[in-house]
Motif scaffolding. Structure first.
Motif, PDB file in Angstrom:
ATOM      1  N   PRO A 184       0.833  -1.204   0.000  1.00 29.72           N
ATOM      2  CA  PRO A 184       0.000   0.000   0.000  1.00 29.72           C
ATOM      3  C   PRO A 184       0.871   1.259   0.000  1.00 29.72           C
ATOM      4  CG  PRO A 184       0.181  -0.849   2.211  1.00 29.72           C
ATOM      5  CD  PRO A 184       0.916  -1.828   1.330  1.00 29.72           C
ATOM      6  N   ARG A 185       0.244   2.375  -0.216  1.00 32.87           N
ATOM      7  CA  ARG A 185       0.947   3.659  -0.133  1.00 32.87           C
ATOM      8  C   ARG A 185       1.201   3.988   1.332  1.00 32.87           C
ATOM      9  NH1 ARG A 185      -2.359   7.569  -4.297  1.00 32.87           N
ATOM     10  NH2 ARG A 185      -0.439   8.831  -4.162  1.00 32.87           N
ATOM     11  N   SER A 186       2.353   4.554   1.595  1.00 31.37           N
ATOM     12  CA  SER A 186       2.644   5.078   2.932  1.00 31.37           C
ATOM     13  C   SER A 186       2.058   6.474   3.050  1.00 31.37           C
ATOM     14  CB  SER A 186       4.156   5.114   3.166  1.00 31.37           C
ATOM     15  OG  SER A 186       4.708   3.807   3.151  1.00 31.37           O
ATOM     16  N   SER A 187       1.847   6.947   4.267  1.00 34.45           N
ATOM     17  CA  SER A 187       1.334   8.304   4.433  1.00 34.45           C
ATOM     18  C   SER A 187       2.385   9.298   3.938  1.00 34.45           C
ATOM     19  CB  SER A 187       1.008   8.572   5.898  1.00 34.45           C
ATOM     20  OG  SER A 187       2.200   8.703   6.661  1.00 34.45           O
ATOM     21  N   PHE A 188       1.936  10.485   3.594  1.00 32.47           N
ATOM     22  CA  PHE A 188       2.876  11.482   3.088  1.00 32.47           C
ATOM     23  C   PHE A 188       3.931  11.797   4.137  1.00 32.47           C
ATOM     24  CE2 PHE A 188       4.456  15.585   1.648  1.00 32.47           C
ATOM     25  CZ  PHE A 188       4.566  15.370   0.288  1.00 32.47           C
ATOM     26  N   GLN A 258      -4.958   6.936   7.171  1.00 33.75           N
ATOM     27  CA  GLN A 258      -4.987   8.290   6.626  1.00 33.75           C
ATOM     28  C   GLN A 258      -3.670   8.572   5.913  1.00 33.75           C
ATOM     29  OE1 GLN A 258      -7.832  10.546   7.627  1.00 33.75           O
ATOM     30  NE2 GLN A 258      -7.128  11.399   5.685  1.00 33.75           N
ATOM     31  N   LEU A 259      -3.741   9.087   4.666  1.00 33.07           N
ATOM     32  CA  LEU A 259      -2.529   9.302   3.873  1.00 33.07           C
ATOM     33  C   LEU A 259      -2.022  10.741   3.916  1.00 33.07           C
ATOM     34  CD1 LEU A 259      -3.212   7.028   0.773  1.00 33.07           C
ATOM     35  CD2 LEU A 259      -1.793   6.574   2.789  1.00 33.07           C
ATOM     36  N   VAL A 260      -2.885  11.680   4.253  1.00 31.02           N
ATOM     37  CA  VAL A 260      -2.464  13.078   4.444  1.00 31.02           C
ATOM     38  C   VAL A 260      -3.030  13.545   5.766  1.00 31.02           C
ATOM     39  CG1 VAL A 260      -2.641  15.449   3.610  1.00 31.02           C
ATOM     40  CG2 VAL A 260      -2.281  13.593   1.978  1.00 31.02           C
ATOM     41  N   ASN A 261      -2.151  14.051   6.649  1.00 35.36           N
ATOM     42  CA  ASN A 261      -2.589  14.412   7.999  1.00 35.36           C
ATOM     43  C   ASN A 261      -3.675  15.478   7.957  1.00 35.36           C
ATOM     44  OD1 ASN A 261      -1.450  17.268   8.660  1.00 35.36           O
ATOM     45  ND2 ASN A 261       0.256  16.229   7.680  1.00 35.36           N
ATOM     46  N   GLN A 262      -4.529  15.460   8.936  1.00 37.93           N
ATOM     47  CA  GLN A 262      -5.694  16.338   8.967  1.00 37.93           C
ATOM     48  C   GLN A 262      -5.570  17.482   9.975  1.00 37.93           C
ATOM     49  OE1 GLN A 262      -8.628  15.881   6.756  1.00 37.93           O
ATOM     50  NE2 GLN A 262      -6.704  15.093   5.917  1.00 37.93           N
ATOM     51  N   THR A 263      -4.439  17.568  10.635  1.00 34.95           N
ATOM     52  CA  THR A 263      -4.212  18.648  11.597  1.00 34.95           C
ATOM     53  C   THR A 263      -2.980  19.433  11.198  1.00 34.95           C
ATOM     54  OG1 THR A 263      -5.156  17.293  13.377  1.00 34.95           O
ATOM     55  CG2 THR A 263      -3.842  19.215  14.025  1.00 34.95           C
ATOM     56  N   GLU A 264      -3.134  20.711  10.958  1.00 34.47           N
ATOM     57  CA  GLU A 264      -1.990  21.536  10.564  1.00 34.47           C
ATOM     58  C   GLU A 264      -0.951  21.548  11.679  1.00 34.47           C
ATOM     59  OE1 GLU A 264      -0.927  26.070   9.043  1.00 34.47           O
ATOM     60  OE2 GLU A 264      -2.953  25.582   9.753  1.00 34.47           O
ATOM     61  N   ASP A 265       0.287  21.343  11.313  1.00 36.60           N
ATOM     62  CA  ASP A 265       1.391  21.269  12.267  1.00 36.60           C
ATOM     63  C   ASP A 265       2.380  22.383  11.946  1.00 36.60           C
ATOM     64  OD1 ASP A 265       3.478  20.671  13.926  1.00 36.60           O
ATOM     65  OD2 ASP A 265       3.723  18.589  13.256  1.00 36.60           O
ATOM     66  N   ILE A 266       2.420  23.426  12.779  1.00 40.53           N
ATOM     67  CA  ILE A 266       3.273  24.581  12.530  1.00 40.53           C
ATOM     68  C   ILE A 266       4.748  24.225  12.626  1.00 40.53           C
ATOM     69  CG2 ILE A 266       3.407  25.404  14.895  1.00 40.53           C
ATOM     70  CD1 ILE A 266       2.836  27.578  11.778  1.00 40.53           C
ATOM     71  N   THR A 267       5.061  23.160  13.368  1.00 41.81           N
ATOM     72  CA  THR A 267       6.471  22.782  13.513  1.00 41.81           C
ATOM     73  C   THR A 267       7.067  22.300  12.195  1.00 41.81           C
ATOM     74  OG1 THR A 267       5.971  20.486  14.160  1.00 41.81           O
ATOM     75  CG2 THR A 267       6.074  22.144  15.919  1.00 41.81           C
ATOM     76  N   LYS A 268       6.221  21.918  11.258  1.00 43.89           N
ATOM     77  CA  LYS A 268       6.755  21.527   9.950  1.00 43.89           C
ATOM     78  C   LYS A 268       7.395  22.716   9.238  1.00 43.89           C
ATOM     79  CE  LYS A 268       3.632  17.625   9.194  1.00 43.89           C
ATOM     80  NZ  LYS A 268       2.594  17.018   8.340  1.00 43.89           N
ATOM     81  N   TRP A 269       6.842  23.910   9.463  1.00 47.21           N
ATOM     82  CA  TRP A 269       7.452  25.101   8.881  1.00 47.21           C
ATOM     83  C   TRP A 269       8.810  25.372   9.521  1.00 47.21           C
ATOM     84  CZ3 TRP A 269       5.828  26.850   4.465  1.00 47.21           C
ATOM     85  CH2 TRP A 269       4.475  26.761   4.102  1.00 47.21           C
ATOM     86  N   ARG A 270       8.913  25.147  10.819  1.00 46.86           N
ATOM     87  CA  ARG A 270      10.201  25.336  11.499  1.00 46.86           C
ATOM     88  C   ARG A 270      11.234  24.347  10.972  1.00 46.86           C
ATOM     89  NH1 ARG A 270      13.436  28.755  13.112  1.00 46.86           N
ATOM     90  NH2 ARG A 270      11.736  29.802  14.227  1.00 46.86           N
ATOM     91  N   ARG A 271      10.795  23.115  10.767  1.00 44.96           N
ATOM     92  CA  ARG A 271      11.698  22.094  10.237  1.00 44.96           C
ATOM     93  C   ARG A 271      12.191  22.485   8.837  1.00 44.96           C
ATOM     94  NH1 ARG A 271       9.957  15.764   9.158  1.00 44.96           N
ATOM     95  NH2 ARG A 271      12.077  14.853   9.157  1.00 44.96           N
ATOM     96  N   ALA A 272      11.280  23.018   8.021  1.00 50.81           N
ATOM     97  CA  ALA A 272      11.653  23.454   6.678  1.00 50.81           C
ATOM     98  C   ALA A 272      12.613  24.641   6.725  1.00 50.81           C
ATOM     99  CB  ALA A 272      10.403  23.823   5.884  1.00 50.81           C
TER     100      ALA A 272
END
Length: 608
Positions: A184-188, A258-272
Motif C-alpha cells: 500500500p501507499r505510505s502516508s505522506f 490516513q494518507l495526508v494528515n488532517q491537523t496543521e502542524d506549525i512545527t513543519k514550517w520550522r523544520r523546513a
C-alpha cells in the motif's frame, strides 16, 4: 556520465533480469553477466550512470516531454493540438486512463536499480583491490542512496504519498499475487521522514560540494545536493496541500489509514526553515552577482558551476529548450513556449511597484497608476533596456522582465548578425500566419537562453542544466520562517538580498525603499510574488500554486496574451488565447491505472 548509451541500455536489461538465475545461466560466453558487472569497476560505474540518467531526468526539452511550464499559469506551450498533452490537460480533457506524463514507472525503475546497486557494489572485487576502493564504494553507495531518495521526492511532488518499497530489490519474476507486489501507499509524512533520513545518511557518504570534485565528476551527488532536496521537500511538506488538508479527509488506504494528515502542524514550517538555514550556514554559496543586474540574472544559468549553483545535470538537451524559445523567422526556432500575459503583468516596474494589482470581472487589468505603468501607446524615447517605438506596456519594467520575456519589438538575444526585431504579430517573422510554430501569447521565453545560440546556424552553447540554486534556498527559507516565526529579522534580510541582486528597490532599506509588508499575511503574499518572478520558468511555479492550494484560482479560466490574429496596432490588445480548466482533483496527478491494476492495495488519488 551519460556517454555510453548502448552499454547503459544493456545494463538496464541486466538489472531487470538480475534475479532470473536460469536466464543468466543460458547467456552465451561472449555476453556480460550481472555478476561480471558488479565485479568490474568500469561496468559498475556505468550501471550507476544509468541510474543517474533515470533519476535526473533531462527536463531541458519542454514542448512535449514535461508539463511544468505549459500547465502552469506562468507559461504556454504553443501547440494547441491533441498530440500535445499539456493542451489536453489545460482544457480538462484527461482522466486516470490518459497516462499523460507517466513518470511513476520510470522513477520506480530508478528506485529499484539504485537499491540493487547498493546491495551489490560493496562486493566489487576490482574496486576492493584498489587503494581507495573502500572510499569509492562508500561514495557510490551514497550516490545511489541520493538518487533513490530523489526519485521518491519526484514521485511525491507529482503524485503525493508514495509506495515505500524498502531496501530489498524486488525480483522481476514474482507472480502478481506476491505480497511484495501489493504494497500500500505510505502516508505522506512517513514518506517525508523516510526520504529525509535517506538524504541525511547519503550526505555522510558524499563529498561536500562540487568544488571538491574533479571537473569530470561535476553533476554527481554531493552533501550540498542532499541538503537542497531535503529543504525543498520539507517546504512542500509544510505547505497547505499536505499539512492539515481537510479536502483529503477521505484519502485513505483500503485499511482506513490516513494518507495526508488532517491537523496543521506549525512545527513543519520550522523544520523546513531549519533545513534551508543549514545550507546558508554552510557558507558555500552566494547569490551570483555582476555589476549589471541584467547580466547577473542572465548569466546565473550561462556561467556554469558558479557560486549560486548547488546541483545540476552535467549533460542536457539545453539546445532543445533554446530552440523552443527562439524566434522562427530570425533564427529558425520553434517559437513554441511563451509567457502568459498574467506572468508579464507580474513583473514590477523599475521603481519596485507592481503595474497590475488585480483584474476586473471582464478580465481587464486594474492598473496601479502610481507605478508609472502605461497600457497603451508607443514610447517616444529610448531607455536603458528599450528602444523608441516600444509598446509602453514593456517600458520601465524591472530587469527580471527583460531577462525572462521576449516581447514584440524587442531585439533577439543573439546580435551576431545584427539587431533583429522579434515580430510575433500575425504576419510577423514569428507570427501565426502560415505556421504552427508561433506563440499563442505573443511572447517568447527568454530565460536560460544563451546569446550565442542560433539554431539557423546550428550554434548552441553546450552547458549543464541548473536544477537547484541558492536563490531558491533563500526564498524557501524566508517563506518557511514567515510561517514559523513571523517578524523574524532574517525574513527581510534575505528577501532584500534577492531584490537587491535583481536591481529593484528593497523593502524598508536602500535607495527608494518600499514600505515593509505589514504583518504575516502581507509578507506571505510578498514572498509568493517574489517566487513567481525570481523563479519563473524554472519548473517551480506549477508546484508552488498547488502546494499553496491556490491553483483553483490561478490555473483556471480565461488566459490572455496579445492578439496574435492581428498586426499592430490591433495586436497590442489583451486577448484570450485559451480558457483553461482546473478541477480540485488536478492538485495531484492520477496514479497510472496500469500500476493500480498490478498492485490492488494502491488507492487512487482523490477525485480520479
Amino acid at each position: 556520465m551519460y556517454r555510453s548509451g548502448i552499454v547503459l541500455f544493456l545494463l538496464t536489461i541486466f538489472s531487470l533480469t538480475a534475479c532470473q538465475k536460469n536466464f543468466l545461466d543460458q547467456v552465451p560466453d561472449d555476453r556480460i553477466t550481472i555478476d561480471q558487472v558488479f565485479n568490474r569497476r568500469d561496468l559498475s560505474e556505468q550501471y550507476l550512470a544509468n541510474i543517474y540518467n533515470t533519476a535526473i531526468r533531462d527536463h531541458a526539452g519542454v514542448t512535449a516531454g514535461i508539463p511544468w511550464i505549459g500547465c502552469s499559469d506562468e507559461g504556454d506551450v504553443s501547440y494547441d493540438r491533441v498530440d500535445y498533452y499539456s493542451f489536453k490537460i489545460n482544457i480538462g480533457n484527461w482522466n486516470a486512463l490518459s497516462n499523460y506524463y507517466n513518470f511513476w514507472q520510470g522513477y520506480y525503475q530508478g528506485i529499484r536499480s539504485a537499491t540493487y546497486f547498493m546491495s551489490r557494489i560493496g562486493k566489487n572485487e576490482q574496486l576492493l583491490s584498489e587503494p581507495n576502493g573502500a572510499e569509492l564504494i562508500k561514495q557510490y553507495t551514497g550516490e545511489a542512496r541520493f538518487l533513490r531518495a530523489y526519485c521518491y521526492f519526484l514521485i511525491m511532488e507529482q503524485y503525493g504519498p508514495a509506495v515505500l518499497v524498502g531496501d530489498d530489490a524486488i525480483p522481476v519474476d514474482l507472480p502478481i499475487s506476491d505480497p511484495r507486489l501489493n504494497l500500500p501507499r505510505s502516508s505522506f509524512d512517513e514518506c517525508v521522514d523516510y526520504v529525509v533520513e535517506e538524504l541525511d545518511k547519503a550526505a555522510t557518504e558524499l563529498p561536500l560540494h562540487f568544488t571538491v570534485q574533479s571537473e569530470m565528476d561535476y553533476g554527481r551527488a554531493t552533501k550540498a545536493a542532499c541538503m537542497a532536496v531535503k529543504a525543498r521537500l520539507l517546504l512542500y511538506a509544510a505547505s497547505p496541500l499536505f499539512n492539515g488538508n481537510k479536502d483529503y479527509a477521505n484519502f485513505k488506504n483500503t485499511d482506513g489509514k490516513q494518507l495526508v494528515n488532517q491537523t496543521e502542524d506549525i512545527t513543519k514550517w520550522r523544520r523546513a526553515a531549519d533545513a534551508s538555514k543549514a545550507i546558508i550556514d554552510e557558507g558555500l554559496f552566494s547569490l551570483y552577482k555582476k555589476s549589471d543586474p541584467i547580466v547577473s540574472l542572465r548569466d546565473i544559468f550561462l556561467d556554469t558551476w558558479n557560486s549560486e549553483w548547488i546541483f545540476a545535470r552535467a549533460k542536457s538537451s539545453i539546445s532543445a529548450w533554446e530552440r523552443t524559445a527562439t524566434p522562427r523567422g530570425i533564427a529558425a526556432g520553434y517559437s513554441a513556449t511563451g509567457p502568459t500575459q498574467k506572468q508579464v503583468d507580474a513583473y514590477e516596474m523599475e521603481n519596485g511597484m507592481r503595474p497590475i494589482t488585480g483584474y476586473n470581472a471582464d478580465g481587464s487589468p486594474v492598473i496601479n497608476t502610481a507605478s508609472g505603468y502605461k497600457e497603451t501607446g508607443m514610447s517616444t524615447v529610448a531607455t536603458k533596456y528599450t528602444t523608441v517605438g516600444t509598446y509602453n506596456m514593456y517600458v520601465g519594467r524591472e530587469p527580471r522582465f527583460y531577462v525572462a520575456v521576449s516581447y514584440a519589438g524587442s531585439y533577439w538575444i543573439n546580435p551576431s548578425e545584427g539587431n533583429k526585431v522579434i515580430q510575433t504579430w500575425f504576419s510577423g517573422e514569428s507570427g501565426k500566419k502560415g505556421s504552427w510554430d508561433h506563440s499563442r501569447t505573443g511572447y517568447l521565453n527568454r530565460k536560460n537562453v544563451s546569446p550565442l545560440t542560433n539554431p539557423r546556424l546550428n550554434k548552441y552553447q553546450d552547458r549543464a542544466y541548473l536544477m537547484f540554486r541558492f536563490g531558491e534556498v533563500l526564498l524557501n527559507y524566508v517563506e518557511a520562517l514567515n510561517e514559523a516565526e513571523p517578524g523574524h529579522s532574517d525574513i527581510l534580510l534575505y528577501l532584500n538580498m534577492i531584490r537587491d541582486r535583481a536591481g529593484v528597490p528593497q523593502y524598508g532599506q536602500g535607495a527608494n525603499p518600499l514600505p515593509v509588508p505589514n504583518g504575516q499575511a502581507a509578507m506571505r503574499e510578498a514572498i509568493r510574488h517574489e517566487r513567481q518572478v525570481e523563479l519563473a520558468f524554472e519548473y517551480l511555479r506549477y508546484f508552488d500554486t498547488r502546494r499553496w492550494k491556490i491553483a483553483e484560482q490561478t490555473e483556471g479560466g480565461a488566459f490572455y496574451g496579445m492578439n496574435v490574429d492581428a498586426d499592430p496596432p490591433a495586436f497590442y490588445r489583451r486577448t484570450v488565447f485559451e480558457t483553461r480548466v482546473f478541477r480540485k482533483n488536478y492538485y495531484l496527478f492520477p496514479v497510472p491505472q496500469s500500476e493500480i491494476d498490478i498492485d490492488k492495495n494502491i488507492v487512487q488519488n482523490p477525485g480520479w
